[in-house]
Design an enzyme around this catalytic site. Structure first.
Site, short mmCIF file in Angstrom:
data_model
loop_
_atom_site.label_atom_id
_atom_site.label_comp_id
_atom_site.label_asym_id
_atom_site.label_seq_id
_atom_site.Cartn_x
_atom_site.Cartn_y
_atom_site.Cartn_z
N TYR A 286 1.11 -0.78 0.12
CA TYR A 286 0.03 -0.28 0.22
C TYR A 286 1.27 1.40 0.01
CZ TYR A 286 -4.21 -2.83 0.21
OH TYR A 286 -5.62 -3.38 0.00
N VAL B 202 4.03 0.75 7.72
CA VAL B 202 5.87 -0.10 7.66
C VAL B 202 5.70 -1.27 7.87
CG1 VAL B 202 7.98 -0.31 9.06
CG2 VAL B 202 7.25 2.07 7.88
N TYR C 252 -5.28 -12.63 13.32
CA TYR C 252 -4.90 -11.25 12.90
C TYR C 252 -4.97 -10.27 13.77
CZ TYR C 252 -3.70 -7.59 10.04
OH TYR C 252 -2.57 -6.20 9.84
N THR D 124 0.34 -9.15 -0.76
CA THR D 124 1.28 -8.63 -0.29
C THR D 124 2.44 -9.15 0.13
OG1 THR D 124 1.28 -7.33 1.80
CG2 THR D 124 0.09 -6.03 -0.03
#
Length: 398
Positions: A54, A141, A239, A279
């Protein structure tokens, strides 16, 4: 290093080499999906994590749509005698070329965002090139570890549940054909949870804002956004309710602390909750490959890409569109993913998934292709039989 044919070699999600031409085409394709907006002054931005996921999408969308200028920071490995550079190295080169072609004064720094030396280098560059300061800081990050600049201690992040162990389904890509299997993940210790928060929480984001403020590099109305994720109930145990979720909660809570620092410039600090995507960071999370493949199986081409979400983010930040905040003042770019009807269909697929049915329920071929595209492979329009020069220098700080 001489030009050579570069092939995708590796294990599972991890490939050893990247393809420069493929990475360049990925960047160009993302750029071509963005329509320029009518603009006057060019906003100035610092984007931390500008080479992947992103952060890359935010960089490309900002340059293409609003002509942003500024600095992108990432941490990439250069080419060696034996290996190509990382994919983010080549993506950065192509992004720099696109910025130059658009007349955008955008520079890229390669360094560890967590260190004070890198912060100093970036602040010096911003102070030299944009003495009036910056309008935006985008913080994106995803790192496995962080050496704390004050204590010197190295903290390692983990992907584990909190409180008790957790069993889930996942896709195993270690073989030629992806297979569905069950896995068990032991719970994190208190120390592992604390370490993950140190790496992926909001402490470093706040340090960046403090450093910019100390150098008087915040323009009136300055806005900073840290990118976050919530996701589905199907992945919440590992998560959002796990160690990485604790770090994201800390990140989101840090926005309130930063707001106090920004009161003098009438600024604001937000977190942006993005939707699911393939990603390099997300592929390491157990169950995510299965969930994202099922989500793609439900939504098909209507699944929103990172570049589409980045355009939406910039439209809202610049005031072109109204801010869409939730009750916790988070910018929500994931509503398409968490729509009840979408989650109902994905949940049905998850419950029905077996080794025999998974190929009919999930778009595994799409997921596999997307993983390869992360390294510049499986990109339409690239001749992979042609020799390619991997020894390409980092763009100069023009």
């Amino acid at each position: 290093m001489t030009a050579r044919i570069i092939t995708p070699r590796g294990r599972g999600f991890l490939l050893f080499d990247s393809h420069p031409a493929g990475c360049a085409k990925v960047v160009q394709d993302m750029h071509d999906q963005v329509a320029p907006a009518t603009m006057h002054d060019r906003p100035t931005a610092l984007i931390i994590g500008s080479s992947a996921g992103y952060g890359l999408a935010a960089t490309i969308a900002g340059i293409r749509r609003y002509g942003i200028q500024g600095v992108g920071l990432c941490f990439e490995r250069p080419p060696t005698d034996r290996r190509t550079a990382t994919a983010g190295w080549y993506r950065t080169l192509s992004t720099a070329e696109l910025a130059a072609g658009a007349g955008s004064d955008f520079s890229f720094v390669n360094g560890d965002a967590f260190t004070d030396d890198t912060k100093q280098q970036v602040l010096d560059l911003l102070g030299t090139k944009f003495d009036g300061g910056i309008d935006y800081l985008i913080y994106s990050v995803a790192a496995p570890r962080r050496t704390h600049p004050v204590s010197g201690q190295t903290h390692q992040s983990v992907l584990k549940p909190i409180g008790q162990g957790y069993g889930t389904k996942t896709l195993d890509f270690s073989r030629d054909v992806p297979t569905l299997k069950d896995i068990w993940i032991d719970p994190a210790t208190d120390a592992e949870k604390a370490d993950t928060i140190k790496v992926m929480g909001g402490e470093d984001w706040a340090r960046w804002v403090d450093a910019l403020a100390a150098r008087r590099l915040l323009r009136p109305g300055f806005t900073t956004v840290a990118l976050s994720y919530i996701g589905s109930h199907l992945t919440s145990q590992i998560y959002r309710q796990g160690t990485i979720g604790a770090a994201k909660a800390h990140l989101e809570g840090t926005a309130l602390t930063i707001e106090g620092v920004l009161s003098g410039v009438d600024g604001r600090a937000l977190t942006s909750v993005n939707g699911a995507a393939v990603t390099q960071a997300s592929t390491a999370i157990p169950g995510t490959a299965l969930y994202t493949s099922l989500l793609r199986g439900v939504l098909g081409a209507t699944m929103q890409s990172p570049i589409a979400q980045a355009v939406d983010m910039w439209d809202q930040l610049t005031g072109a569109h109204e801010l869409q905040l939730d009750e916790e003042s988070r910018l929500r770019l994931d509503r398409w993913e968490l729509h009840p009807s979408v989650q109902e269909q994905v949940t049905e697929g998850w419950e029905k998934a077996t080794p025999d049915t998974i190929a009919d329920l999930a778009d595994i071929d799409w997921f596999t292709t997307e993983v390869r595209r992360l390294y510049g492979f499986a990109v339409n329009g690239v001749d992979y039989t042609a020799p390619c020069e991997p020894d390409l220098p980092w763009p100069t700080l023009g």
